[in-house]
Scaffold this motif. Structure first.
Motif, short mmCIF file in Angstrom:
data_model
loop_
_atom_site.label_atom_id
_atom_site.label_comp_id
_atom_site.label_asym_id
_atom_site.label_seq_id
_atom_site.Cartn_x
_atom_site.Cartn_y
_atom_site.Cartn_z
N VAL A 121 57.76 34.45 15.35
CA VAL A 121 58.72 35.21 14.55
C VAL A 121 58.07 35.63 13.24
N THR A 122 58.38 36.86 12.82
CA THR A 122 58.02 37.33 11.49
C THR A 122 59.31 37.66 10.74
N VAL A 123 59.42 37.11 9.54
CA VAL A 123 60.62 37.32 8.72
C VAL A 123 60.26 38.25 7.56
N LEU A 124 61.05 39.32 7.40
CA LEU A 124 60.92 40.22 6.25
C LEU A 124 62.15 40.08 5.36
N ARG A 125 61.94 40.23 4.05
CA ARG A 125 63.08 40.25 3.12
C ARG A 125 62.74 41.14 1.94
N ASP A 126 63.60 42.10 1.69
CA ASP A 126 63.41 43.03 0.57
C ASP A 126 62.06 43.72 0.61
N VAL B 276 57.75 37.36 4.54
CA VAL B 276 58.16 36.03 4.09
C VAL B 276 57.52 34.93 4.93
N HIS B 277 57.42 35.15 6.25
CA HIS B 277 56.95 34.07 7.12
C HIS B 277 56.54 34.64 8.48
N THR B 278 55.50 34.06 9.06
CA THR B 278 55.14 34.28 10.46
C THR B 278 54.73 32.94 11.04
N GLY B 279 55.25 32.63 12.23
CA GLY B 279 54.88 31.38 12.86
C GLY B 279 55.60 31.18 14.17
N PRO B 280 55.27 30.10 14.91
CA PRO B 280 55.96 29.81 16.17
C PRO B 280 57.46 29.62 15.95
N LEU B 281 58.28 30.27 16.74
CA LEU B 281 59.73 30.19 16.54
C LEU B 281 60.27 28.82 16.92
N ALA B 282 59.73 28.23 17.96
CA ALA B 282 60.23 26.93 18.41
C ALA B 282 60.08 25.85 17.35
N GLU B 283 59.14 26.03 16.44
CA GLU B 283 58.90 25.02 15.39
C GLU B 283 59.74 25.26 14.15
N LEU B 284 60.55 26.33 14.15
CA LEU B 284 61.32 26.69 12.96
C LEU B 284 62.81 26.41 13.21
N PRO B 285 63.39 25.41 12.56
CA PRO B 285 64.83 25.15 12.72
C PRO B 285 65.66 26.38 12.33
N ARG B 286 66.77 26.53 13.00
CA ARG B 286 67.61 27.72 12.76
C ARG B 286 68.03 27.83 11.31
N ILE B 287 68.37 26.72 10.70
CA ILE B 287 68.85 26.77 9.32
C ILE B 287 67.74 27.26 8.39
N GLU B 288 66.48 26.93 8.71
CA GLU B 288 65.36 27.43 7.90
C GLU B 288 65.16 28.92 8.11
N LEU B 289 65.35 29.39 9.34
CA LEU B 289 65.23 30.83 9.62
C LEU B 289 66.28 31.60 8.84
N VAL B 290 67.52 31.12 8.87
CA VAL B 290 68.60 31.79 8.12
C VAL B 290 68.31 31.79 6.63
N SER B 291 67.82 30.66 6.11
CA SER B 291 67.55 30.59 4.68
C SER B 291 66.43 31.55 4.27
N MET B 292 65.42 31.71 5.15
CA MET B 292 64.34 32.66 4.86
C MET B 292 64.86 34.09 4.83
N LEU C 137 67.85 35.15 4.14
CA LEU C 137 68.78 35.41 3.04
C LEU C 137 68.24 35.01 1.68
N GLY C 138 67.05 34.34 1.66
CA GLY C 138 66.45 33.98 0.38
C GLY C 138 67.11 32.80 -0.29
N ARG C 139 67.51 31.80 0.50
CA ARG C 139 68.12 30.59 -0.03
C ARG C 139 67.29 29.39 0.37
N GLU C 140 67.16 28.41 -0.52
CA GLU C 140 66.38 27.22 -0.23
C GLU C 140 67.18 26.30 0.70
N VAL C 141 66.50 25.74 1.70
CA VAL C 141 67.17 24.84 2.64
C VAL C 141 67.72 23.63 1.91
N GLY C 142 66.98 23.12 0.94
CA GLY C 142 67.47 21.97 0.17
C GLY C 142 68.78 22.28 -0.52
#
Length: 505
Positions: free
Chosen positions: A211-216, A220-236, A238-243
């Protein structure tokens, strides 16, 4: 493995606005690569750079390791890069077979198109995609889903080694989606690379490798999708920190300060193809209900269905306890439903008309007597709303196209407010306007709610929803997955609901 198609540090500007800002993207042979991001992230611009629609202002495009310049889409197609767009871009009046083999028609020994053989080949090819239609029919007579599958079959049949799919399942039925996934698996086995653009996370996690994530406009990110939790994908996206998401999430139930009031608007189990599957919501007098969700979740479709602009397969819309007729926008407006559409240029302002004419457009039936519109009554209405909404114009006769974006938005608000609505549906009311105008529009919404107007607010900006709504309805893939009230209305709870499908507690 060396990339088959690559963009290195690409920048693209339109009118001083950077749609791509130093974006790099690499596609490997045989992979299914998800490209995700919200509206304005740069996905469409990147696709157009890859396919020769746009040339980057700076940066480099590489094909099979070699620098390349595509000056038009035909060059990209000749290089083996095919694109399937969300809107079918074939020829509706031409036959199904003719579209499938356009530019590659089989010919007889005299050089003429061999239609019998072309039809036979088309039937055989399309059968593999679950399409068993008369291939001699005009393409436009087929259902949209079938047309999309024809476009897919054409893209694959051109000996492409890269296929770009832009929201390919948006018009497909579940059976057709399964057929599409089968085709993707076959392409994967044949080492054909796929760029897959979709807002449906279930699909992404099922079929995509990376997956490659673009924002504005930025990478933002490129990497294996299976290793990326959904909540982290959403946060990337929308530009929000998972913490922050986890820290801000609340448990328990908030207080609904409007709970004692009877809803003025009630939508029950709205369904429309794949766009809406099951949406129910209520809005009470004086309440601002926000619709939250990612791009494609069904937010705008819900508003259009309520006002009658989106045909429904099932479901009911009630206003003041009375059912509104399906598909009748005029009846909905007469009953007291007003929709401020997302695209004010395409569905809102009439640029060549004056501020006055734009404001009174929806209220003309109320301002006329025996078919004659009173100029004096118009003037009173226009003066009232220009003053109340603080619309900055040289005069009511100034062309609305000459106003700033924020003032154009206020003109549209004035248009619907002068119809004295009971429910106001606001779809991205602050998009494309400056910070000052945005604050003014948000203050107006609060003021209208305090006066008793029921408001349904749709926004891609999480902060706007959290700050402006009394209650939030969270949508995902055309269905309601959560409802947040009072102290539950936090960015963390919204993002958690989107990521988990409503399993927040």
């Amino acid at each position: 493995m060396d990339p088959v198609l690559e963009v290195v540090d690409a920048t693209k500007e339109f009118g001083g606005v950077r749609a791509l800002d130093g974006v790099s993207f690499a596609l490997r042979p045989g992979e299914v690569h998800a490209l995700v991001g919200e509206n304005g992230a740069g996905k469409s611009t990147l696709i157009k750079v890859l396919t020769g629609v746009h040339r980057p202002d700076s940066g480099q495009l590489r094909h099979r390791g070699e620098p390349v310049v595509f000056t038009r889409p035909a060059q990209a197609q000749q290089a083996g890069i095919s694109t399937i767009y969300q809107e079918v871009n074939l020829i509706p009046l031409m036959s199904v077979a003719g579209n499938l083999f356009l530019g590659r028609e089989p010919r007889n020994r005299w050089g003429l198109v061999d239609r019998a053989r072309m039809n036979e080949m088309a039937e055989r090819v399309l059968a593999g995609y679950g399409i068993r239609e008369d291939v001699r029919r005009p393409l436009g007579t087929l259902a949209v889903g079938a047309q999309q599958m024809v476009a897919l079959a054409r893209a694959v049949a051109t000996d492409a080694h890269v296929v770009i799919m832009d929201e390919p399942t948006s018009s497909l039925e579940p059976r057709e989606v399964e057929t599409l996934f089968g085709v993707i698996e076959e392409l994967h086995r044949r080492d054909i690379a796929i760029v897959y653009v979709s807002h449906r996370m279930d699909e992404l996690y099922r079929i995509c490798d990376r997956v490659t994530v673009l924002r504005d406009g930025k990478h933002v990110h490129t990497g294996p999708l299976a290793e990326l939790p959904r909540i982290e994908l959403v946060s990337m996206m929308l530009g929000r920190e998972v913490g922050d998401i986890r820290a801000h999430g609340t448990t328990g139930f908030g207080e609904d300060h409007h709970a004692g009031r009877e809803p003025v608007l009630r939508a029950e189990h709205l369904a429309s193809g794949q766009r809406l599957r099951d949406v129910s919501l209520t809005v009470r007098p004086g309440e601002v209900v926000g619709l939250a969700g990612l791009l494609g979740s069904g937010r705008s479709e819900t508003a259009r269905a309520i006002v009658g602009a989106l045909p429904l397969d099932s479901g009911t819309v009630l206003l003041g306890g009375k059912s509104l007729p399906r598909g009748d926008v005029a009846a909905a407006v007469r009953s007291g439903v007003a929709l401020l559409a997302e695209d004010r240029k395409a569905e809102g302002i009439v640029p060549n008309l004056s501020v006055r004419e734009n404001i009174v457009l929806a209220a003309l039936p109320r301002l006329s007597r025996f078919g004659v519109v009173s100029r004096a009554r118009q003037d009173r209405v226009v003066e009232t709303f220009m003053r109340r909404l603080r619309i900055k114009a040289s005069s009511p006769d100034q062309k609305v196209a000459e106003l700033s974006g924020g003032n154009q938005q206020k003109v549209l608000l004035a248009r619907w407010l002068c119809t004295e609505p009971k429910v106001l549906l606001l779809d991205e009311p602050t998009r494309g306007i400056d910070v000052g105008a945005k604050a003014e529009v948000q203050a107006l919404v609060d003021e209208l709610a305090k006066e008793g107007l029921a408001v349904l607010l749709i926004s891609s900006e999480m902060e706007e929803l959290v700050d402006g709504a009394d209650r939030l309805v969270v949508l995902k893939d055309g269905a309601v997955v959560d409802e947040l009230v009072g102290e539950q209305v936090t960015e963390g709870n919204v993002l958690a609901a989107i990521a988990s499908g409503g399993e927040r507690r």
